[in-house]
Design an enzyme around this catalytic site. Sequence first.
Site, PDB file in Angstrom:
ATOM      1  N   ASP A  15       0.472  -5.996  16.163  1.00 11.61           N
ATOM      2  CA  ASP A  15      -1.002  -6.525  16.098  1.00 11.61           C
ATOM      3  C   ASP A  15      -0.522  -7.433  15.116  1.00 11.61           C
ATOM      4  O   ASP A  15      -1.002  -8.809  15.396  1.00 11.61           O
ATOM      5  CB  ASP A  15      -1.615  -5.238  15.587  1.00 11.61           C
ATOM      6  CG  ASP A  15      -2.706  -4.218  16.805  1.00 11.61           C
ATOM      7  OD1 ASP A  15      -1.501  -4.133  17.709  1.00 11.61           O
ATOM      8  OD2 ASP A  15      -3.815  -4.260  16.116  1.00 11.61           O
ATOM      9  N   ARG A  38      -2.917   2.958  -0.293  1.00 12.60           N
ATOM     10  CA  ARG A  38      -3.728   1.116  -0.079  1.00 12.60           C
ATOM     11  C   ARG A  38      -3.553   0.531  -1.391  1.00 12.60           C
ATOM     12  O   ARG A  38      -3.378  -1.071  -1.209  1.00 12.60           O
ATOM     13  CB  ARG A  38      -4.750   1.052   0.736  1.00 12.60           C
ATOM     14  CG  ARG A  38      -4.725   1.533   2.448  1.00 12.60           C
ATOM     15  CD  ARG A  38      -3.325   1.136   3.166  1.00 12.60           C
ATOM     16  NE  ARG A  38      -3.476   1.303   4.538  1.00 12.60           N
ATOM     17  CZ  ARG A  38      -2.646   1.810   4.998  1.00 12.60           C
ATOM     18  NH1 ARG A  38      -1.243   1.614   4.489  1.00 12.60           N
ATOM     19  NH2 ARG A  38      -2.286   1.944   6.125  1.00 12.60           N
ATOM     20  N   ASP A  96      -8.796   1.052   6.369  1.00 13.75           N
ATOM     21  CA  ASP A  96      -8.169   0.357   5.521  1.00 13.75           C
ATOM     22  C   ASP A  96      -8.644  -0.848   5.420  1.00 13.75           C
ATOM     23  O   ASP A  96      -7.838  -1.717   4.343  1.00 13.75           O
ATOM     24  CB  ASP A  96      -6.768   0.629   6.435  1.00 13.75           C
ATOM     25  CG  ASP A  96      -6.228   1.626   6.221  1.00 13.75           C
ATOM     26  OD1 ASP A  96      -6.687   2.563   5.565  1.00 13.75           O
ATOM     27  OD2 ASP A  96      -5.064   1.971   7.390  1.00 13.75           O
ATOM     28  N   SER A 134      -1.643   6.068  17.631  1.00 11.02           N
ATOM     29  CA  SER A 134      -1.374   5.224  16.397  1.00 11.02           C
ATOM     30  C   SER A 134      -0.566   6.267  14.904  1.00 11.02           C
ATOM     31  O   SER A 134      -1.042   7.438  14.341  1.00 11.02           O
ATOM     32  CB  SER A 134      -2.188   4.537  15.813  1.00 11.02           C
ATOM     33  OG  SER A 134      -3.692   5.042  15.224  1.00 11.02           O
TER      34      SER A 134
END
Length: 412
Positions: free
Chosen positions: A16, A95, A124, A180
């Site tokens: 990605d 994050r 996210d 994922s």
Amino acid sequence: MSGKEKILLAYSGGLDTSCILKWLLEKGYEVICFMADVGQEEDFVAAREKALRVGAKDVIIKDMKRTFVEKFVWPAIQMGLVYEDRYLLGTSLARPCISIGLMESAAEHSCSIISHGATGKGNDQIRFELSCYALDPKIKVIAPWRLPEFCKRFQGRKDLLDYAQKHGIPVSATPKAPWSMDANIMHISYESGILENPAKAAPEELYQMTQSVMKSSNTPIKVDITFKEGLPVSVLEHSSGKTLETPLEVLTFLNKIGGEHGVGRVDLVENRFLGLKSRGVYETPGATILHVAHKDMEVYCLDREIFRVKSFLALKMADYVYNGFWYSPEAEYVRTCLVGAQKNVSGKVTLEIFKGHVMAIARESTKTIYNQELASMDVHGTLSPYAATGFIEVNAMRLKEHYRVFGSANME
């Protein structure tokens, strides 16, 4: 000097963000890639070389493991943060930590725009962007997976693979796992793909930090974890006498022994901030051990009502962290309250770790209000047993009055 506008791309080295890198270059931007090392097993050298081959101006690799553990994981343990009673917030905590590195690097390289590969359905995107805006309100964000132009061009993985092949972007020869994954030193999370059906159990080969309890050792491990004002300060393993004291060493060690005993696996459906539900599978061995020890020490040391108020606030703080509000006035206020409640949470907890379970089996503290003589069944101590008669009578009064008017409650 180039007159192109500069973008700092949060880069993973995967399909990605590699395609996003090329797409941004096609749009005429000068792109610098940023990678934060928060303890994930990543070939940073290969990722850097790949980004440079695709056309990145530079690749910044920032070691943030110590910052992540000391400034985010340890405070989360101290505050007792668990989202919806099960998720220890491993990705959610990473994050705002990564965002620090992003914004520092953006400032150092005069980037007025940042970009990322987070999807438009996930958490996210919210966590990254709210954190970055809180750290620098002037920053601009390009989120390709929310742009109609990008989404029309790339429907999914097949379109990305075709684009990568067309532009000579290296793609791993290893078949992609049908889910994922996001990893750091605190945990690994798995979602999407075959996990999207909550009725299907996750396959055993999915797990990377923990082994099945069927294969784990038949000998339990005992450790002492010492806390000071709610923060872990050391771990002692009984069998070897080995002591670890720095946060990074403590978490690494507990990850190892917890993983060997299959501790910290959670399979759940959670409520995302956007309003949809998602299925996730998590491995958090070391932090699970710390959380169990900390909760035991809290109950041992804290006044009953402080513990209950503190527990309520911890639920609110877990929501703030999960939803991306680590850098918010409400989170700052609640954290101050939670840390204040920890001033007497100091002492040692002994735990037994065995086949997926963590159990506190002993504890010591000079800060506890536990009174062995007062609690003993062998001596009356300073509490007169006759005093309980009036206590029961007063509490029974409203029950008797309810019965007098309405009969027994909850009997249907």
